[in-house]
Design an enzyme around this catalytic site. Structure first.
Site, PDB file in Angstrom:
ATOM      1  N   TYR A 121     -53.790 -97.046  51.283  1.00 41.10           N
ATOM      2  CA  TYR A 121     -52.924 -95.878  51.070  1.00 41.10           C
ATOM      3  C   TYR A 121     -52.559 -95.787  49.599  1.00 41.10           C
ATOM      4  CZ  TYR A 121     -51.692 -93.191  55.169  1.00 41.10           C
ATOM      5  OH  TYR A 121     -51.710 -92.302  56.193  1.00 41.10           O
ATOM      6  N   GLU A 142     -50.770 -92.677  47.985  1.00 37.89           N
ATOM      7  CA  GLU A 142     -50.151 -91.395  47.622  1.00 37.89           C
ATOM      8  C   GLU A 142     -49.712 -91.415  46.160  1.00 37.89           C
ATOM      9  OE1 GLU A 142     -49.381 -92.937  50.500  1.00 37.89           O
ATOM     10  OE2 GLU A 142     -48.812 -91.462  52.042  1.00 37.89           O
ATOM     11  N   ASP A 168     -64.903 -70.568  42.081  1.00 38.15           N
ATOM     12  CA  ASP A 168     -65.205 -71.468  43.198  1.00 38.15           C
ATOM     13  C   ASP A 168     -66.705 -71.766  43.143  1.00 38.15           C
ATOM     14  OD1 ASP A 168     -65.890 -72.643  45.583  1.00 38.15           O
ATOM     15  OD2 ASP A 168     -64.579 -71.387  46.811  1.00 38.15           O
ATOM     16  N   THR A 200     -67.091 -78.311  46.054  1.00 37.65           N
ATOM     17  CA  THR A 200     -67.228 -79.393  47.026  1.00 37.65           C
ATOM     18  C   THR A 200     -68.256 -80.376  46.486  1.00 37.65           C
ATOM     19  OG1 THR A 200     -68.748 -77.974  48.230  1.00 37.65           O
ATOM     20  CG2 THR A 200     -66.533 -78.169  49.108  1.00 37.65           C
ATOM     21  N   LYS A 220     -72.435 -80.583  48.674  1.00 38.88           N
ATOM     22  CA  LYS A 220     -73.487 -79.563  48.795  1.00 38.88           C
ATOM     23  C   LYS A 220     -74.567 -79.872  47.750  1.00 38.88           C
ATOM     24  CE  LYS A 220     -70.508 -76.011  50.844  1.00 38.88           C
ATOM     25  NZ  LYS A 220     -69.089 -76.183  50.533  1.00 38.88           N
ATOM     26  N   ARG A 242     -68.629 -85.955  51.513  1.00 38.93           N
ATOM     27  CA  ARG A 242     -67.873 -84.759  51.882  1.00 38.93           C
ATOM     28  C   ARG A 242     -66.548 -84.771  51.136  1.00 38.93           C
ATOM     29  NH1 ARG A 242     -70.683 -82.489  55.518  1.00 38.93           N
ATOM     30  NH2 ARG A 242     -69.310 -80.713  55.449  1.00 38.93           N
TER      31      ARG A 242
HETATM   32  N1  DSN Z   1     -69.238 -74.238  55.333  1.00 36.27           N
HETATM   33  C1  DSN Z   1     -69.600 -73.945  53.980  1.00 36.27           C
HETATM   34  C2  DSN Z   1     -70.906 -73.212  53.916  1.00 36.27           C
HETATM   35  O1  DSN Z   1     -71.716 -73.428  54.789  1.00 36.27           O
HETATM   36  O2  DSN Z   1     -71.134 -72.442  53.017  1.00 36.27           O
HETATM   37  C3  DSN Z   1     -68.558 -73.222  53.243  1.00 36.27           C
HETATM   38  O3  DSN Z   1     -67.369 -73.906  53.365  1.00 36.27           O
END
Ligand code: DSN
Length: 416
Positions: free
Chosen positions: A51, A53, A197, A223, A226, A232
């Site tokens: 933990y 925080e 974004d 993110t 990807k 993740r």
């Molecule tokens: N779920 C993602 C996507 O497939 O683009 C976006 O958050």
């Protein structure tokens, strides 16, 4: 004391089944990838037990001497990768990252411009069923009727009319380059802040394929799982003057304890993304998407906007077969071992649950080493599956072809 369960055979069986699925089928969901063994080792490390925080040097619990170092490492690496002043690596996801940015920069009811979900935006860009759309006054911009690309003049007009406090650039289903500079210009004209974004394209930016939004944006979110090919999770980059507000909005604003095992894995991914090998990978992702687009166009599909400049294609199924919905296509392709998702196309006459389109991405297949010849093969297999969608034997035959294509390039041969 011994662990209470030495061998959870049920979870182990399911894990093996998922390894088999990932090793033997085509993973074409544009937002997915295969993380490296080093990223997965960090994700499964003892940092999961801690933990922490707060932030490095300012934790609420003891024992964070090492955690502080790993979180600092991730922050330093990502700032160097993108040339950012400040990074927050704690967001559990892209959605959390975006909500934290809104909390830091906006008051409830403030006006924001974002790309409409049905034209390629994200849920957190103001969808009425998402907290972003419930808490803030989002005005949606759209792609053009004829070229299906962002219309910067229209976005400028909307900004002049609505005087947003924040403009959100970025998308989840937009196959073209998003130039950050014109967004900055529009934001400056109306005194708005700019959030870019970059969830889908962060790896393409890190790889030098797409323009880096950091010099033009107040805040950049993305993110890490990807095109970035990490664990993740989410990440926020911002200017020094917004750092304190962003950090406060992530913790304690939106989240409690950070997931330091994911943060350790983000540190690994950021180091991987700074290599020449990753630049080569990112370039191949884009080349593969172009090759797949060409193959699908030759099979009679229509590509939204006429093609792609990034890792994804948005495919209008109607010219191929008027009766075929995205939902039906997704289901039958999955049976053939070709995994992708249905997706609305701009001004889709079908509902978002049914759709007239599919979205296809090349990040994962590129990681496993597929190149242009395999893209031509994938285009052929997609078309053959959809043409023969009521023929069970044909679908079984295609599943075997997919297995043969994937097995020599399986991402995790040692996990079987
Ligand atoms: N779920 C993602 C996507 O497939 O683009 C976006 O958050």
């Amino acid at each position: 004391m011994p662990w209470p369960i030495l061998n959870d055979s049920e979870t182990e069986r399911l894990t093996r089944a998922e390894v088999e699925r990932q090793n033997t089928a085509l993973q074409l969901i544009a937002s997915e990838n295969f993380a490296s063994p080093a990223v997965m080792a960090a994700t499964g490390s003892v940092f999961t037990n801690k933990y922490s925080e707060g932030y490095p040097g300012r934790r609420y619990y003891g024992g964070n001497q090492i955690v502080d170092q790993v979180e600092d490492l991730a922050r330093q690496r990502v700032c160097a990768l993108f040339g950012a002043d400040h990074a927050n690596v704690q967001p559990h996801s892209g959605a959390n990252a975006n909500m934290a940015v809104y909390q830091a920069l906006l008051d409830p009811g403030d006006t924001v411009l974002g790309l409409s979900l049905d034209h390629g935006g994200h849920l957190t860009h103001g969808s009425p069923v998402n907290a972003s759309g419930m808490m803030y006054n989002f005005i949606g911009y759209r792609v053009g009727d004829s070229d299906e690309r962002l219309q910067m003049d229209e976005i400028a007009d909307l900004a002049a009319e609505h005087r947003p406090k924040l403009i959100v650039a970025g998308a989840t289903a937009y196959p073209r380059i998003i130039e950050p500079e014109p967004f900055r210009k529009i934001a400056d004209e109306v005194g708005a802040l700019l959030l870019f974004d970059a969830a889908h394209i962060a790896g393409l930016i890190a790889g030098g394929l797409h323009p880096n939004p950091v010099p033009y944006s107040d805040v950049v979110t993305f993110t890490t799982h990807k095109t970035m090919r990490g664990p993740r999770g989410g990440c926020i980059l911002c200017t020094d003057d917004l750092a304190a507000a962003i950090d406060k909005a992530v913790f304690p604003g939106q989240q409690g304890g950070p997931q330091e095992h994911a943060i350790a894995a983000k540190a690994v991914a950021f180091a991987e993304a700074a290599t020449d090998e990753f630049r080569t990978y990112a370039a191949q992702v884009v080349s593969n998407a172009a090759a797949l687009a060409e193959s699908l166009a030759a099979e009679g599909f229509r590509l939204v906007s006429g093609g792609t400049d990034n890792h994804l294609l948005l495919v209008d199924l109607r010219p191929f077969d008027e009766d075929l919905s995205g939902k039906e296509a997704q289901t039958v392709l999955d049976e053939a071992g070709i995994t992708l998702n249905r997706n609305s196309i701009p001004d889709d006459p079908r509902s978002p649950f049914v759709t007239s389109g599919i979205r296809i991405g090349t990040p994962a297949v590129t990681t496993q080493g597929m190149k242009e010849p395999e893209m031509a093969e994938i285009g052929r297999l997609i078309a053959a599956t959809l043409r023969n969608r009521t023929d069970e034997a044909a679908i079984k035959g295609i599943r075997n072809e997919v297995r043969q294509l994937c097995t020599p390039l399986a991402p995790y041969p040692d996990l079987v």
